[in-house]
Design an enzyme around this catalytic site. Structure first.
Site, mmCIF file in Angstrom:
data_model
loop_
_atom_site.group_PDB
_atom_site.id
_atom_site.type_symbol
_atom_site.label_atom_id
_atom_site.label_comp_id
_atom_site.label_asym_id
_atom_site.label_seq_id
_atom_site.Cartn_x
_atom_site.Cartn_y
_atom_site.Cartn_z
ATOM 1 N N VAL A 23 26.374 130.273 12.556
ATOM 2 C CA VAL A 23 25.579 131.226 13.550
ATOM 3 C C VAL A 23 25.851 132.635 13.496
ATOM 4 C CG1 VAL A 23 25.335 131.741 15.912
ATOM 5 C CG2 VAL A 23 25.074 129.459 15.191
ATOM 6 N N ARG A 25 27.704 134.380 10.979
ATOM 7 C CA ARG A 25 27.485 135.128 9.863
ATOM 8 C C ARG A 25 26.024 135.307 9.625
ATOM 9 N NH1 ARG A 25 32.478 133.491 5.804
ATOM 10 N NH2 ARG A 25 34.201 134.156 7.135
ATOM 11 N N ASP A 127 28.181 110.967 18.978
ATOM 12 C CA ASP A 127 27.314 109.944 19.634
ATOM 13 C C ASP A 127 25.982 109.642 19.030
ATOM 14 O OD1 ASP A 127 29.550 109.645 21.497
ATOM 15 O OD2 ASP A 127 28.328 110.624 23.017
HETATM 16 O O1 F6P Z 1 29.881 112.425 24.060
HETATM 17 C C1 F6P Z 1 31.121 112.176 23.126
HETATM 18 C C2 F6P Z 1 32.348 111.173 23.644
HETATM 19 O O2 F6P Z 1 33.319 111.557 22.831
HETATM 20 C C3 F6P Z 1 31.640 110.044 23.782
HETATM 21 O O3 F6P Z 1 31.994 109.132 22.777
HETATM 22 C C4 F6P Z 1 32.735 109.193 25.089
HETATM 23 O O4 F6P Z 1 32.336 108.411 25.761
HETATM 24 C C5 F6P Z 1 33.012 110.813 25.791
HETATM 25 O O5 F6P Z 1 32.800 111.659 24.980
HETATM 26 C C6 F6P Z 1 34.698 110.907 26.220
HETATM 27 O O6 F6P Z 1 34.772 112.110 27.057
HETATM 28 P P1 F6P Z 1 35.880 112.717 27.356
HETATM 29 O O7 F6P Z 1 36.594 113.357 26.117
HETATM 30 O O8 F6P Z 1 35.553 113.686 28.414
HETATM 31 O O9 F6P Z 1 37.019 111.806 27.839
#
Ligand code: F6P
Length: 323
Positions: A23, A25, A127
């Site tokens: 973004v 550069r 995810d």
């Molecule tokens: O959305 C990414 C993620 O790592 C999920 O896989 C997981 O459920 C959540 O965030 C964990 O969140 P935090 O880091 O706030 O505990």
């Protein structure tokens, strides 16, 4: 557009740094001034905004996480906080914003866009549950970290004739578990979209044991109702059913902090450059994603508050191959 800002929000993801670099550069290349916002929407509301140079985004493409910092910011749901954010942007003459993040972050982007500010989202979450993109920045790395763990556990499992239960992240989406489970030759994969009850897991492990397997891998996505703790407690009371001795590994945030794979770096680079292009084209209120091999722009109004359904045919494929 002469001046833009970039922020990363929500759970960090490997490749976010590569996206910030792209973004920054590509905007500098269009003679724009670029600002970095610290700690996501929190920094936007509390005025933690400073200029970014080409040098400041050097040496970060290979590093996981986000050097701008990230946060899950509830405050941004309030209209007063969003108005404060707009004032902070206006006082620096910032005319556009790139939001790198997942579901919650793109919902925030949509809310800001509704107030008339030019915003473009970049799809990034481990995810891979975001609507409007086939793949999100960070998910390939998360799959590979999970796979590496599976490979290691299989090795020690073989030495001891044990079965391993591996729980990986993904919130309510089974993408990481399915992909890593299939690639790792798992005997069982249990995901929110296709949950396997403890009794059935036990039966399938028993069958694998009786077929003479020296190890077995069960991959569990964190979002299943019957999570690894519950499965282990069920197995404790039904030991005779399983055959294998069983151990559990919960990967947790380990999955999120790795250096990005080549795939994630390239995806982040393409999406970051395309987000700046969208702003300079005057096309706002969109999520920049990757669908069917090309960069796409999907209205944030369609993305916000929605998740992508994943296909579970790979679960069945893994089951058929685990002979
Ligand atoms: O959305 C990414 C993620 O790592 C999920 O896989 C997981 O459920 C959540 O965030 C964990 O969140 P935090 O880091 O706030 O505990």
């Amino acid at each position: 557009m002469r001046s833009i800002a970039v922020l990363t929000s929500g759970g960090d993801a490997p490749g976010m740094n590569a996206a910030i670099r792209a973004v920054t550069r590509s905007a500098l290349d269009l003679n724009m001034t670029v600002y970095g916002v610290r700690q996501g929407y929190q920094g936007l509301v509390h005025d933690q905004i400073s200029p970014l140079s080409a040098r400041e985004v050097g040496g970060i493409i290979q590093i996981g996480g986000t050097f701008l910092g990230s946060a899950r910011n509830k405050e941004f749901r309030e209209e007063s906080a969003r108005s404060k954010a707009l004032r902070n942007l206006a006082q620096r003459g910032i005319e556009g914003l790139v939001v790198i993040g997942g579901n919650g972050s793109q919902t925030g982007a949509q809310l800001l866009g509704k107030l008339g500010f030019p915003v473009v989202g970049v799809a990034s979450t481990i995810d891979n549950d975001l609507f409007g993109t086939d793949v999100t920045i960070g998910s390939d790395t998360a799959v590979n970290v999970t796979l590496e763990a599976i490979d290691h556990l299989r090795t020690t499992g073989s030495s001891h004739s044990r079965a391993f239960l591996v729980e990986t992240m993904g919130r309510d989406c089974g993408y990481i578990a399915i992909m890593a489970g299939l690639a790792g030759g798992a005997e069982v994969i249990s995901v929110p979209e296709n949950e396997v009850p403890a009794r059935e897991i036990a039966e399938r492990l028993r069958a694998a044991y009786e077929r003479g397997k020296t190890h077995a891998i069960v991959v569990i996505a964190e979002g299943v109702k019957e999570n690894s703790a519950k499965i282990i407690s069920w197995f404790e009371s039904n030991k005779q059913m399983v055959g294998f001795e069983l151990r559990t590994t919960v990967l947790g945030h380990v999955v999120r902090g790795a250096p990005p794979t080549a795939f994630d770096r390239v995806l982040a680079t393409r999406l970051g450059v395309s987000a700046v292009k969208a702003l300079s084209d005057g096309e706002f209120g969109v999520l920049v994603g990757w669908q069917k091999g090309v960069v796409t722009r999907t209205p944030l109004a369609e993305v916000a508050g929605r998740t992508k359904a994943i296909t579970t045919e790979l679960v069945e494929l893994a089951r058929m191959l685990a002979r």
